[in-house]
Design an enzyme around this catalytic site. Structure first.
Site, PDB file in Angstrom:
ATOM      1  N   GLY A 166      -7.890  -7.513   3.301  1.00  0.00           N
ATOM      2  CA  GLY A 166      -8.824  -7.620   4.423  1.00  0.00           C
ATOM      3  C   GLY A 166      -8.335  -8.444   5.596  1.00  0.00           C
ATOM      4  O   GLY A 166      -9.074  -8.656   6.544  1.00  0.00           O
ATOM      5  N   MET A 196      -5.767  -7.847   7.694  1.00  0.00           N
ATOM      6  CA  MET A 196      -5.295  -7.124   8.871  1.00  0.00           C
ATOM      7  C   MET A 196      -6.156  -5.888   9.098  1.00  0.00           C
ATOM      8  O   MET A 196      -7.106  -5.658   8.386  1.00  0.00           O
ATOM      9  CB  MET A 196      -3.830  -6.777   8.691  1.00  0.00           C
ATOM     10  CG  MET A 196      -2.960  -8.011   8.837  1.00  0.00           C
ATOM     11  SD  MET A 196      -1.276  -7.684   8.431  1.00  0.00           S
ATOM     12  CE  MET A 196      -1.399  -7.187   6.767  1.00  0.00           C
ATOM     13  N   LYS A 231       0.832  -1.198   0.000  1.00  0.00           N
ATOM     14  CA  LYS A 231       0.000   0.000   0.000  1.00  0.00           C
ATOM     15  C   LYS A 231       0.871   1.254   0.000  1.00  0.00           C
ATOM     16  O   LYS A 231       0.665   2.185  -0.789  1.00  0.00           O
ATOM     17  CB  LYS A 231      -0.899  -0.030   1.231  1.00  0.00           C
ATOM     18  CG  LYS A 231      -1.994   0.986   1.205  1.00  0.00           C
ATOM     19  CD  LYS A 231      -2.960   0.745   2.346  1.00  0.00           C
ATOM     20  CE  LYS A 231      -3.767  -0.520   2.129  1.00  0.00           C
ATOM     21  NZ  LYS A 231      -4.258  -1.111   3.362  1.00  0.00           N
ATOM     22  N   CYS A 251       7.605 -38.355 -12.970  1.00  0.00           N
ATOM     23  CA  CYS A 251       6.201 -38.606 -13.286  1.00  0.00           C
ATOM     24  C   CYS A 251       5.290 -38.609 -12.065  1.00  0.00           C
ATOM     25  O   CYS A 251       4.140 -39.017 -12.145  1.00  0.00           O
ATOM     26  CB  CYS A 251       6.048 -39.893 -14.081  1.00  0.00           C
ATOM     27  SG  CYS A 251       6.564 -41.348 -13.163  1.00  0.00           S
ATOM     28  N   SER A 311      12.789 -42.595 -14.346  1.00  0.00           N
ATOM     29  CA  SER A 311      11.684 -41.661 -14.168  1.00  0.00           C
ATOM     30  C   SER A 311      11.423 -41.573 -12.669  1.00  0.00           C
ATOM     31  O   SER A 311      11.123 -42.587 -12.022  1.00  0.00           O
ATOM     32  CB  SER A 311      10.437 -42.152 -14.912  1.00  0.00           C
ATOM     33  OG  SER A 311       9.410 -41.203 -14.739  1.00  0.00           O
ATOM     34  N   ARG A 346      -3.638   2.360   8.421  1.00  0.00           N
ATOM     35  CA  ARG A 346      -3.906   1.131   7.664  1.00  0.00           C
ATOM     36  C   ARG A 346      -2.685   0.235   7.622  1.00  0.00           C
ATOM     37  O   ARG A 346      -1.563   0.711   7.564  1.00  0.00           O
ATOM     38  CB  ARG A 346      -4.248   1.475   6.200  1.00  0.00           C
ATOM     39  CG  ARG A 346      -5.522   2.199   6.013  1.00  0.00           C
ATOM     40  CD  ARG A 346      -5.478   2.906   4.676  1.00  0.00           C
ATOM     41  NE  ARG A 346      -6.751   3.547   4.407  1.00  0.00           N
ATOM     42  CZ  ARG A 346      -7.677   3.052   3.604  1.00  0.00           C
ATOM     43  NH1 ARG A 346      -7.470   1.922   2.980  1.00  0.00           N
ATOM     44  NH2 ARG A 346      -8.804   3.691   3.424  1.00  0.00           N
ATOM     45  N   HIS A 356     -15.215  -8.870  -0.281  1.00  0.00           N
ATOM     46  CA  HIS A 356     -14.233  -9.817   0.249  1.00  0.00           C
ATOM     47  C   HIS A 356     -14.414 -11.193  -0.380  1.00  0.00           C
ATOM     48  O   HIS A 356     -13.463 -11.824  -0.843  1.00  0.00           O
ATOM     49  CB  HIS A 356     -14.401  -9.891   1.766  1.00  0.00           C
ATOM     50  CG  HIS A 356     -13.511 -10.896   2.412  1.00  0.00           C
ATOM     51  ND1 HIS A 356     -13.941 -12.178   2.694  1.00  0.00           N
ATOM     52  CD2 HIS A 356     -12.218 -10.834   2.787  1.00  0.00           C
ATOM     53  CE1 HIS A 356     -12.929 -12.841   3.233  1.00  0.00           C
ATOM     54  NE2 HIS A 356     -11.885 -12.055   3.309  1.00  0.00           N
ATOM     55  N   ARG A 403      -2.886  -1.067  -6.347  1.00  0.00           N
ATOM     56  CA  ARG A 403      -2.038  -2.267  -6.317  1.00  0.00           C
ATOM     57  C   ARG A 403      -2.358  -3.101  -7.550  1.00  0.00           C
ATOM     58  O   ARG A 403      -3.406  -2.917  -8.172  1.00  0.00           O
ATOM     59  CB  ARG A 403      -2.296  -3.077  -5.045  1.00  0.00           C
ATOM     60  CG  ARG A 403      -3.726  -3.522  -4.950  1.00  0.00           C
ATOM     61  CD  ARG A 403      -4.030  -4.224  -3.644  1.00  0.00           C
ATOM     62  NE  ARG A 403      -5.460  -4.454  -3.568  1.00  0.00           N
ATOM     63  CZ  ARG A 403      -6.128  -4.666  -2.460  1.00  0.00           C
ATOM     64  NH1 ARG A 403      -5.507  -4.668  -1.307  1.00  0.00           N
ATOM     65  NH2 ARG A 403      -7.424  -4.876  -2.475  1.00  0.00           N
ATOM     66  N   TYR A 438      12.646 -34.280 -18.869  1.00  0.00           N
ATOM     67  CA  TYR A 438      11.213 -34.019 -19.006  1.00  0.00           C
ATOM     68  C   TYR A 438      10.485 -34.254 -17.693  1.00  0.00           C
ATOM     69  O   TYR A 438      11.002 -34.905 -16.777  1.00  0.00           O
ATOM     70  CB  TYR A 438      10.592 -34.902 -20.102  1.00  0.00           C
ATOM     71  CG  TYR A 438      10.569 -36.385 -19.777  1.00  0.00           C
ATOM     72  CD1 TYR A 438       9.496 -36.950 -19.090  1.00  0.00           C
ATOM     73  CD2 TYR A 438      11.625 -37.215 -20.149  1.00  0.00           C
ATOM     74  CE1 TYR A 438       9.485 -38.308 -18.783  1.00  0.00           C
ATOM     75  CE2 TYR A 438      11.615 -38.562 -19.850  1.00  0.00           C
ATOM     76  CZ  TYR A 438      10.546 -39.116 -19.158  1.00  0.00           C
ATOM     77  OH  TYR A 438      10.538 -40.440 -18.846  1.00  0.00           O
ATOM     78  N   ARG A 456      -0.184 -45.897 -16.436  1.00  0.00           N
ATOM     79  CA  ARG A 456      -0.318 -46.858 -15.318  1.00  0.00           C
ATOM     80  C   ARG A 456      -1.198 -48.010 -15.793  1.00  0.00           C
ATOM     81  O   ARG A 456      -2.406 -47.854 -15.893  1.00  0.00           O
ATOM     82  CB  ARG A 456      -0.961 -46.177 -14.117  1.00  0.00           C
ATOM     83  CG  ARG A 456      -0.098 -45.120 -13.420  1.00  0.00           C
ATOM     84  CD  ARG A 456      -0.921 -44.471 -12.314  1.00  0.00           C
ATOM     85  NE  ARG A 456      -0.144 -43.703 -11.374  1.00  0.00           N
ATOM     86  CZ  ARG A 456      -0.123 -42.372 -11.328  1.00  0.00           C
ATOM     87  NH1 ARG A 456      -0.822 -41.679 -12.205  1.00  0.00           N
ATOM     88  NH2 ARG A 456       0.576 -41.753 -10.403  1.00  0.00           N
TER      89      ARG A 456
END
Ligand code: PEP
Ligand code: MG
Length: 867
Positions: free
Chosen positions: A101, A103, A21, A818, A751, A92, A451, A335, A837, A557
């Protein structure tokens, strides 16, 4: 001694000092935007305070800057003089990383009973003066003195009832004066009187903001987003401007592009005659910014220009807060705005095309883990019934789940493995746990910047907010919409892309790309070195993965293929086989199925490598649960009886560490033979069709080179007949990693099975970790869940070692990964310089592609070895 900075003194300091901020305010002031004067207490002071309980020299520094602030605005802090009102400030929080929101904030600080009179005189508006004072007493009471909000709410309700009015705004000056005194008395009675001294208020507020860094919701937020605990928050002390001075005043939130879709253009919400947090808190439903065109066209024009200039200055989509005080625009904050994954992609691509950022920056701007969410489903409107409710589309994606009205209810459902939809009047930061765990969020109040909306988008949870026809009674565990009662546990479907809410389960459509994602990923290719394959074990998944850019299959698999209803009986026959003939028969059946499966997959991946893993799980997994078999056996079912006996014989105390993987394959070599032959035969048949299949075979769970040697010998028997294909092993036991140098010469590739490797390195099981892992994370014992994100320190160390020793022993060795981590961005970045990979589930191929490119880009920025 800590420094405190005026905006003009803080140029060149970063977010880690000023907080997000403060940083935004400094940049805006420097660029000449209309920003009320302010000073910033840096994060260092917060860290010091939380450690030592006090910060030497802080108050002297604050007093000096307040004197400077007085000079800048020409008012005295807390003291009105003649027709000059007192200087009041907002205090703030502002962390280096946005935590919306989470704090505390206190407005109107510095006002005392004496000041109220001066404020009334100066503005000619006693109602405003008393309203300002009662808001201060209330906020200060809640935030600094720790009084529960309900105590103030009850008194406010009482005052409204006495007057016979519904809205706060209908209370007059006298009512608000009486209410202020009632608030003051409440604080007296609680033994925490309100300080009638501006300086004491200021100290109390700054310390409360410091302490709010440690409140439970802020801690929960940091845990979810992996924000370091030790950062601390900065505190911004800023001269107040008032959005509640009448109909020509107001407060709003603007986005320079639409945070849900990414579409360019001013977008936001405005509340007339309101102050500060009213918009964000979602207490009143605001109107769209376009409404200003009609009654304040000058302000609207100015906002358009501000949006344009903010983007040029900060080079990103901005989310800014502003106040209009009697027609004059002030910016209070800016922001980089939170956005959906879809918006993130659109904004990055379009900003690069507009020339505002480079393509490389565009790639780094998109959170790779969020990409699969882009393909999130939506409600199939053609098949859906009439919606029960409509609200605002706050976070895209459709969700089906059971209604839950409290955090606890969401937790209860999740513990039973049931999806929950959190239904609230509006959400507050306290609801973060429930929001995190739920599949969808529905609120009755609040706008697109409330929020609920902001947090849901950040979490990637579908949300519909501001469904005004909904009345929610959390304490009673029910809600009512259009005369229909919704009770806890009732099924709901919501679509956060359209804002529609349905009773019951409604058919969904799969999500898809808008074309921009494809463009972004095409830019990524130039920077990606790491290969990306998919984990897939059906032709459909293989096709889907290929369409998403997978360069082959890294893990197929094979056991999944045996679970299909028409195949399971054959698998069970194999397990039960009393003699060789029965065994051969079952194998022949399975061979036929398996060959067709492989053909389908190899066809879908024609020309690309397909790594087939031979059978991995223990055999008992293919038998029905013992309880069920017992019941059937007792009912006289002979087949069930035989299965039961076999199940009991196969039962293991720790099946995960039992008779499975390579152990099973070596001791039941016929299974090995059947699977590999099916693969080789499938490839041969496809080649005959003129295709280009590229099968590879892999054995799981090895722990010793001898196992690999034996498995390879079994494979060679078939390779003699069919010709060789790449032969590899998974590295998923710690011992295999430690002996990688001995294993490497025996194989063509490794792998890394980081799922098992993580379990075995930590000594935890994926199936049982749910009992303690959430608490471990909550208590900060683990910084993240290692089953999701690769543990670099431990598992990563084994992996590095295996890579180095494996490569040394076999320079032609190919290296892949993997486990689930292959589709998680931070893990992909870690392995990017180490492997050839990664392989991820089909949708997460997108994450892996982008994360790999990001790693490549970053590596170029920081040369290897200079970390
Ligand atoms: C692994 O262990 O990482 C792996 C990919 O295998 P599975 O999850 O099937 O055990
Ligand atoms: Mg495994």
């Amino acid at each position: 001694m800590v420094q405190v900075y005026l905006l003009s003194e803080a140029q060149g300091l970063g977010k880690e000092v000023l907080g997000g901020k403060g940083f935004g305010l400094v940049g805006m002031a420097q660029a000449g935007f209309p920003v009320p004067p302010a000073f910033i207490v840096p994060t260092e002071a917060c860290r010091f305070y939380l450690r030592e309980g006090a910060v030497p020299g802080l108050w002297e520094a604050v007093e000096a800057k307040m004197a400077a602030l007085e000079g800048l605005v020409g008012k005295r802090f807390g003291r009105g003089e003649g027709t000059t009102p007192p200087l009041l400030v907002s205090v703030r929080s502002g962390a280096p990383v946005s935590m919306p929101g989470m704090m505390d904030t206190i407005l109107n600080l510095g006002l005392t009973l004496e000041g109220v009179g001066a404020l009334a005189r100066a503005t000619g508006n006693p109602r405003f003066a008393w309203d300002t004072f009662r808001r201060l007493v209330q906020m200060y009471g809640e935030v600094v003195l720790g009084v529960e909000p309900q105590a103030f709410e009850a008194l406010l309700e009482e005052a409204k009832e006495k007057r016979g009015v519904k809205a706060d705004t209908a209370l007059g000056a006298e009512d608000l004066e009486a209410l202020s005194f009632r608030f003051l008395r409440l604080l007296e009675e609680r033994g925490t009187p309100f300080p009638m001294d501006p300086w004491a208020q200021l100290r109390g507020a700054i310390e409360a903001v410091f302490r709010s860094w440690q409140n439970p919701r802020a801690k929960a937020y940091r845990r979810i987003y992996g924000i370091p605990e030790e950062m601390g928050t900065a505190v911004v002390v800023q001269a107040m401007v008032y959005g509640n001075l009448g109909e020509d005043s107001g407060t709003g939130v603007g986005f320079t592009r639409n945070p849900a879709t990414g579409e360019k253009g001013l977008y936001g919400e405005y509340l007339r005659n309101a102050q500060g947090e009213d918009v964000v808190a979602g207490v009143r439903t605001p109107e769209p910014l376009e409404a200003l065109k009609a009654y304040a066209p000058g302000v609207y024009q100015e906002l358009l220009q501000v949006a344009e200039r903010l983007e040029r200055r900060f080079r990103d989509m901005q989310d800014f807060e502003f106040t209009v005080e009697r027609g004059r625009l002030f910016l209070l904050q800016t922001r980089s705005g939170k956005r959906t994954a879809r918006a993130a992609v659109r904004i990055a691509v379009e900003m690069a095309e507009e020339g505002l950022i480079s393509k490389e920056e565009a790639l780094l701007r998109v959170e790779a883990n969020a990409l699969p969410g882009l393909l999130r489903p939506a409600v199939d409107r053609e098949k859906a019934p009439k919606p029960l409710l409509r609200g605002l589309p706050a976070s895209p994606g459709a969700a089906v789940g059971h209604a839950a009205f409290t955090n606890e209810a969401v937790e209860r459902l999740s513990a039973q493995g049931l999806p929950a939809i959190l239904v609230r009047p509006e959400t507050t930061p306290e609801d973060i746990t429930g929001m995190y765990l739920s599949r969808g969020i529905l609120t009755a109040r609040g706008g697109l910047t409330s929020h609920a909306a902001v947090v849901a988008r950040g979490l990637g949870v579908p949300a519909v907010v501001g469904a005004e026809a909904l009345r929610v009674f959390p304490e009673e565990g029910r809600a009512v919409a259009e005369g229909v009662e919704i009770r806890e546990g009732d099924l709901l479907t919501l679509d956060g892309g359209t804002g529609e809410v349905y009773l019951g389960v409604v058919p969904l459509l799969e999500g898809g790309d808008t074309g921009l994602l494809g463009k972004l990923l095409s830019w990524a290719e130039a920077h990606r070195r790491l290969g990306v394959r998919a984990n897939a074990d059906t032709p459909e998944d293989a096709q889907k993965a290929r369409a998403l850019g997978a360069e082959g299959i890294g893990l197929c698999r094979t056991e999944h293929m045996f679970f299909a209803p028409e195949r399971l009986p054959h698998m069970q026959r194999l397990i039960l086989a009393a003699d060789e003939r029965e065994e051969e028969e079952a194998l022949a059946q399975l061979y036929a199925f398996q060959k067709e499966d492989f053909k389908g997959i190899l066809r879908a991946m024609d020309g690309l490598p397909v790594t087939v893993r031979l059978l991995d799980p223990p055999l008992h997994e293919f038998l029905p649960p013992e309880e069920e078999l017992k019941k059937q056996a007792e009912a006289g079912d002979g087949g069930a009886k035989a299965l039961l006996q076999r199940a009991q014989a196969l039962k293991e105390a720790n099946p995960m560490l039992g008779f499975r993987g390579v152990r099973l394959l070596l001791l039941r070599p016929k299974i090995f033979h059947m699977q590999l032959k099916a693969l080789l035969e499938a490839a041969r048949e496809l080649r005959e069709e003129g295709l280009d299949p590229r099968p590879e075979v892999m054995v799981p769970l090895v722990a010793d080179p001898k196992e690999v040697e034996r498995a390879r010998a079994l494979a060679e028997e078939l390779f003699q007949e069919y010709g060789p294909i790449p032969f590899g092993t998974m590295l998923e036991t710690p011992r295999a990693c430690l002996l990688a140098g001995e294993i490497a010469p025996l194989v063509d590739f490794f792998s890394f099975g980081t799922n098992d490797l993580t379990q075995m390195t930590f000594g935890l099981s994926r199936d049982d970790a749910g009992r303690f892992l959430p608490r471990y994370l909550e208590e900060g014992l683990f910084p993240f869940d290692p089953t999701e994100r690769l543990d670099e320190k431990g598992v990563g160390r084994l992996l590095r070692l295996a890579v180095e020793e494996g490569r040394r022993a076999n320079p032609r060795l190919k290296l892949g990964l993997c486990g689930e981590h292959g589709g998680e961005a931070a893990s992909v970045r870690f392995v990017e310089p180490l492997l050839d990979y990664v392989s991820a589930s089909p949708y997460r191929v997108l994450t892996a592609r982008l994360a790999a490119a990001q790693a490549g880009l970053e590596r170029r920025k920081t040369p290897l070895g200079v970390e």
